[in-house]
Enzyme design. Structure first.
Site, mmCIF file in Angstrom:
data_model
loop_
_atom_site.group_PDB
_atom_site.id
_atom_site.type_symbol
_atom_site.label_atom_id
_atom_site.label_comp_id
_atom_site.label_asym_id
_atom_site.label_seq_id
_atom_site.Cartn_x
_atom_site.Cartn_y
_atom_site.Cartn_z
ATOM 1 N N CYS A 18 15.098 48.600 11.343
ATOM 2 C CA CYS A 18 15.502 48.049 10.047
ATOM 3 C C CYS A 18 14.244 47.801 9.226
ATOM 4 C CB CYS A 18 16.284 46.762 10.262
ATOM 5 S SG CYS A 18 16.566 45.839 8.749
ATOM 6 N N LYS A 41 2.709 4.604 1.173
ATOM 7 C CA LYS A 41 3.140 5.146 2.463
ATOM 8 C C LYS A 41 2.796 6.628 2.461
ATOM 9 C CE LYS A 41 6.827 5.283 5.847
ATOM 10 N NZ LYS A 41 6.609 6.644 6.317
ATOM 11 N N CYS A 89 20.866 41.229 12.155
ATOM 12 C CA CYS A 89 20.957 42.682 12.076
ATOM 13 C C CYS A 89 20.680 43.236 13.470
ATOM 14 C CB CYS A 89 19.922 43.203 11.085
ATOM 15 S SG CYS A 89 19.677 44.985 11.177
ATOM 16 N N CYS A 101 23.896 44.331 7.636
ATOM 17 C CA CYS A 101 22.556 44.025 7.144
ATOM 18 C C CYS A 101 22.404 44.581 5.731
ATOM 19 C CB CYS A 101 21.511 44.646 8.072
ATOM 20 S SG CYS A 101 19.850 44.522 7.415
ATOM 21 N N GLU A 149 0.832 -1.206 0.000
ATOM 22 C CA GLU A 149 0.000 0.000 0.000
ATOM 23 C C GLU A 149 0.868 1.258 0.000
ATOM 24 O OE1 GLU A 149 -1.482 0.704 4.308
ATOM 25 O OE2 GLU A 149 -1.678 -1.461 3.990
ATOM 26 N N ASP A 151 2.343 10.445 3.553
ATOM 27 C CA ASP A 151 3.240 11.373 4.237
ATOM 28 C C ASP A 151 2.417 12.307 5.122
ATOM 29 O OD1 ASP A 151 5.614 12.404 4.929
ATOM 30 O OD2 ASP A 151 6.008 13.431 3.036
ATOM 31 N N LYS A 165 11.119 3.029 0.453
ATOM 32 C CA LYS A 165 11.099 4.468 0.215
ATOM 33 C C LYS A 165 11.360 4.819 -1.248
ATOM 34 C CE LYS A 165 10.563 6.471 4.230
ATOM 35 N NZ LYS A 165 11.318 7.512 4.686
ATOM 36 N N CYS A 204 19.460 47.552 5.803
ATOM 37 C CA CYS A 204 19.607 48.862 6.442
ATOM 38 C C CYS A 204 21.060 49.270 6.655
ATOM 39 C CB CYS A 204 18.864 48.897 7.775
ATOM 40 S SG CYS A 204 19.684 47.931 9.048
ATOM 41 N N TYR A 211 -5.236 2.069 8.501
ATOM 42 C CA TYR A 211 -4.444 0.998 7.876
ATOM 43 C C TYR A 211 -3.919 -0.022 8.873
ATOM 44 C CZ TYR A 211 -0.795 4.449 9.063
ATOM 45 O OH TYR A 211 -0.005 5.354 9.699
HETATM 46 S S1 IVH Z 1 1.731 0.775 9.168
HETATM 47 C C1 IVH Z 1 3.579 -1.157 13.007
HETATM 48 N N1 IVH Z 1 1.002 1.780 6.850
HETATM 49 O O1 IVH Z 1 4.767 5.555 8.517
HETATM 50 C C2 IVH Z 1 3.378 -0.545 11.660
HETATM 51 N N2 IVH Z 1 2.260 3.144 8.332
HETATM 52 O O2 IVH Z 1 7.491 5.028 9.273
HETATM 53 C C3 IVH Z 1 2.527 0.648 11.712
HETATM 54 N N3 IVH Z 1 2.662 5.381 7.485
HETATM 55 O O3 IVH Z 1 4.171 5.696 11.969
HETATM 56 C C4 IVH Z 1 2.543 1.482 10.538
HETATM 57 N N4 IVH Z 1 1.598 5.149 5.581
HETATM 58 O O4 IVH Z 1 2.733 7.175 10.395
HETATM 59 C C5 IVH Z 1 1.657 1.986 8.016
HETATM 60 N N5 IVH Z 1 0.275 2.560 4.805
HETATM 61 C C6 IVH Z 1 0.914 2.754 5.943
HETATM 62 C C7 IVH Z 1 1.517 3.974 6.249
HETATM 63 C C8 IVH Z 1 2.186 4.134 7.451
HETATM 64 C C9 IVH Z 1 2.290 5.969 6.351
HETATM 65 C C10 IVH Z 1 3.465 6.033 8.518
HETATM 66 C C11 IVH Z 1 2.956 5.870 9.911
HETATM 67 C C12 IVH Z 1 4.087 5.225 10.666
HETATM 68 C C13 IVH Z 1 5.258 5.604 9.826
HETATM 69 C C14 IVH Z 1 6.398 4.637 10.000
#
Ligand code: IVH
Length: 673
Positions: free
Chosen positions: A432, A117, A426, A408, A115, A119, A314, A411, A226
């Site tokens: 200023c 990840k 400054c 600066c 799935e 942000d 990543k 000014c 999730y």
């Molecule tokens: S599962 C024990 N699933 O990534 C595992 N985390 O780097 C729990 N995050 O703290 C996390 N997308 O904030 C999981 N699809 C996803 C995620 C996810 C983002 C974040 C989450 C976690 C951090 C870990």
């Protein structure tokens, strides 16, 4: 040699801890996620070979200690982090590790759910009998912040679950913002003269951490589920089925997801999502693989800060190479000189970039970038890109090193860099012009004078016209009424609204007034502390002009030497003094005396030492201050009470020597009750 390694590990650890605090505690990261991951990777690699040098604060933590302001609540089940994979090989290693741990043959396939990840920031929602009872941030993984009131304002978070959920159910997932919503929010923030966010993640985190839930409610936050924490009955046998259950309770799920039967399918999913990345409406920084079979998850368990059954793969940061045309210097509200890289415009991951921050003098020296160099840029979810390094085109060494100005650029006043600080400032204070406009913007912002009708653009316009040069001028704007009415965009109604908003701000609580002055290092918390401690503007002002000022200020718990010095420097600056005199005539500063409750310790000075049996130091301090006491950090003849707990050391000794009354927590509690 090993000494050198130990030193490197410690240096990396210190950096990691610092960036953890900036990221989690303040929502104000200085480096990109990719740079942070690199730090962490270097640290992990060294510690793997030299475990004896591991630093507990890094090896065992998954974030920073929770920021203050919210109630702290322990997680029923710790909220962990994820290990990272940076390339295909790391992913194959992850699968191999699981096989070995489970005693499976080297070619056994372990199906995983793949799935995106997201942000954002993770949140744990606890439901009892289908009702939301609390929402906690991750905090340090063991203890989170109670943000229930804020969570209740988010439409994706059900207050009551549908279907047949277990009696106890903790749903965990991510709070995040769509990119489009984030851009709209930032535009609105700018128009209102409020702080803009660096990226959707910071905007989401900042919105979630508001002490006023109505602000959270106004922010376009989303939540997907999730994962889960404590459950009184299993949700399913597989993650795939558990997802369906979570959805049936009324949650939105993370998407697009796939059930992958093999490593090959996992890597294919990764490539597919990577290609879709820019088209997704939200920022992601990779994909997550999680073992589908929940029984296997259980067998695999956890190691240190992450599960063995899941990993984050990543994405590489988006990078590009371009020419550094110039380095210019910006002057901020606090007079900080910030170097800005002016770049040959280039497309980095779909966004045109022409400028990037170089942070400070040392950063330029450390990266040794020189005007004319080709430089690598990186955008990792952040709106403000980072300069990574120069790429030598053979001419680098012939180019002169950048000389940071000691005056600066706006000014012309001297710019000083105090010992041990990274920033050059400054010294001209409110005089200023660069600082003046920034000061004005800060002055009217929320938490300060909060003049909503006076946005950044309007202020800049009035500033250009010469109508408003200092905060005091804002309160004299009415003399330009007829000129203002002739300007484009202004009508009777908008002008009278503006003046009404300004007049409303003439009543200002002391804490907000102090904060509004924009004194370096004096944020809202410190301003409140000063207001609570000294009670009135006159008293505070007199104090800053007295010889005891530094000692009195630094004796307060929460004010260090450098903060006190900045505060006094501000009050000693002649031009600032002039502005303050005029300003104090325009507004009524409301003293902070009424806010405190009258108690047996009102006006008394207290010192806390040792570990108290039930109260945390912060809680005890806050209670004392609310009861009207001053809390000091060291014992002197002026101290009225020392509240001593277990393992009280030198402060207790000093109190006994000076004959200061020493009391227990219980006695303290009865004094304030
Ligand atoms: S599962 C024990 N699933 O990534 C595992 N985390 O780097 C729990 N995050 O703290 C996390 N997308 O904030 C999981 N699809 C996803 C995620 C996810 C983002 C974040 C989450 C976690 C951090 C870990």
């Amino acid at each position: 040699m090993t000494k050198q390694i130990k030193k490197t590990v410690e240096e990396l650890a210190a950096e990691i801890v610092r960036h953890d605090a900036l990221y989690h505690g303040k929502d104000a990261p200085e480096i990109s996620d990719a740079e942070y991951d690199l730090l962490r990777k270097r640290y992990d690699k060294l510690v793997k070979d030299y475990p004896q040098y591991a630093v507990a604060a890094v090896s065992e933590s998954v974030g920073a200690a929770p920021a203050s302001g919210f109630r702290k609540v322990a997680h029923a089940v710790p909220m962990l982090s994820l290990g990272n994979a940076f390339d295909d090989e790391d992913v194959l290693d992850f699968i191999q590790r699981m096989r070995r741990f489970l005693n499976l043959p080297a070619d056994a396939e372990i199906p995983v759910v793949a799935e995106p990840k997201l942000d954002g920031l993770s949140l744990s929602l606890r439901y009892e009998n289908a009702e939301l009872v609390h929402a906690l941030t991750r905090g340090d993984g063991a203890v989170g912040e109670d943000v229930t009131a804020n969570a209740r304002t988010i439409k994706d978070i059900p207050q009551i679950l549908k279907g047949k959920p277990p009696k106890i159910l903790e749903i965990r997932g991510e709070i995040f913002m769509h990119r489009e919503d984030f851009l709209k929010l930032n535009a609105a923030q700018e128009a209102a003269g409020r702080q803009q966010f660096a990226n959707p993640r910071n905007a989401a985190a900042g919105s979630m951490r508001q002490l006023d839930p109505s602000i959270t409610a106004s922010r376009p936050l989303r939540f997907v589920g999730y994962n889960w924490g404590e459950v009184s009955a299993p949700l399913a046998k597989t993650l795939w089925e558990a997802r369906a259950a979570i959805q049936s309770f009324g949650f939105t799920l993370n998407a697009p997801v796939e059930l992958c039967a093999s490593a090959e399918e996992m890597l294919k999913y990764y490539q597919k999502i990577l290609a879709q990345r820019a088209d997704l409406p939200f920022d992601i920084d990779g994909v997550v693989y999680k073992v589908n079979e929940l029984k296997l998850q259980e067998q695999l368990g956890f190691v240190a800060r992450a599960p063995r059954w899941a990993i984050a793969h990543k994405f590489p940061a988006e990078q590009a190479l371009t020419r550094l045309n110039a380095i210019t210097i910006q002057v901020g509200r606090t007079g900080a000189l910030t170097p800005v890289a002016e770049l040959e415009p280039i497309n980095v991951g779909g966004v045109m970039v022409a400028r990037a921050t170089l942070h400070n003098e040392d950063e330029i020296r450390r990266k040794d970038v020189r005007v004319g160099d080709m430089v690598w840029l990186q955008r990792a979810g952040d709106v403000i890109p980072q300069i990574l390094a120069f790429k030598d085109d053979g001419e680098h060494s012939k180019r002169p090193e950048f000389i940071f100005p000691d005056h600066c650029p706006v000014c012309g006043a001297e710019a000083m860099r105090p010992d041990g600080e990274a920033v050059r400032r400054c010294t001209n204070g409110l005089a200023c012009p660069a600082q003046a406009l920034e000061h004005l913007i800060h002055f009217v912002s929320r938490g300060a004078a909060d003049i909503a009708g006076l946005g950044e653009k309007t202020l800049a316009e009035f500033f250009e016209l010469g109508w408003v040069k200092t905060p005091a001028d804002i309160f004299q704007l009415e003399k330009y009424e007829s000129e203002l009415l002739q300007r484009e965009g202004w009508k009777e109604k908008s002008v009278s609204n503006l003046f009404a908003a300004i007049n409303k701000a003439r009543q200002m609580p002391l804490a907000r007034f102090i904060y509004a002055l924009g004194i370096p290092q004096i944020g809202e918390t410190t301003a409140k502390l000063l207001a609570r401690t000294f009670g009135s503007w006159d008293y505070l002002y007199q104090l800053t002009q007295s010889d005891d000022a530094l000692a009195e200020l630094t004796n307060l718990d929460g004010i260090g030497a450098s903060m006190a010095e900045d505060l006094l420097a501000f009050f000693h600056e002649k031009h600032n003094q002039k502005v303050l005199v005029v300003l104090a005539k325009e507004i009524q500063i409301q003293n902070d005396i009424n806010e405190t409750v009258h108690s047996k310790i009102s006006g008394k000075t207290m010192v806390f030492t040792g570990t108290l049996p039930t109260l945390s130091r912060d809680a005890a301090k806050a209670m004392a201050e609310r009861a009207g006491a001053k809390v000091a950090s060291s014992v002197s003849a002026k101290t009225d009470y020392v509240v001593a707990g277990e393992d009280a050391g030198s402060k207790l000794k000093k109190a006994t020597e000076l004959g200061v009354k020493v009391i227990s927590e219980a006695e303290f509690l009865s004094l304030i009750s």
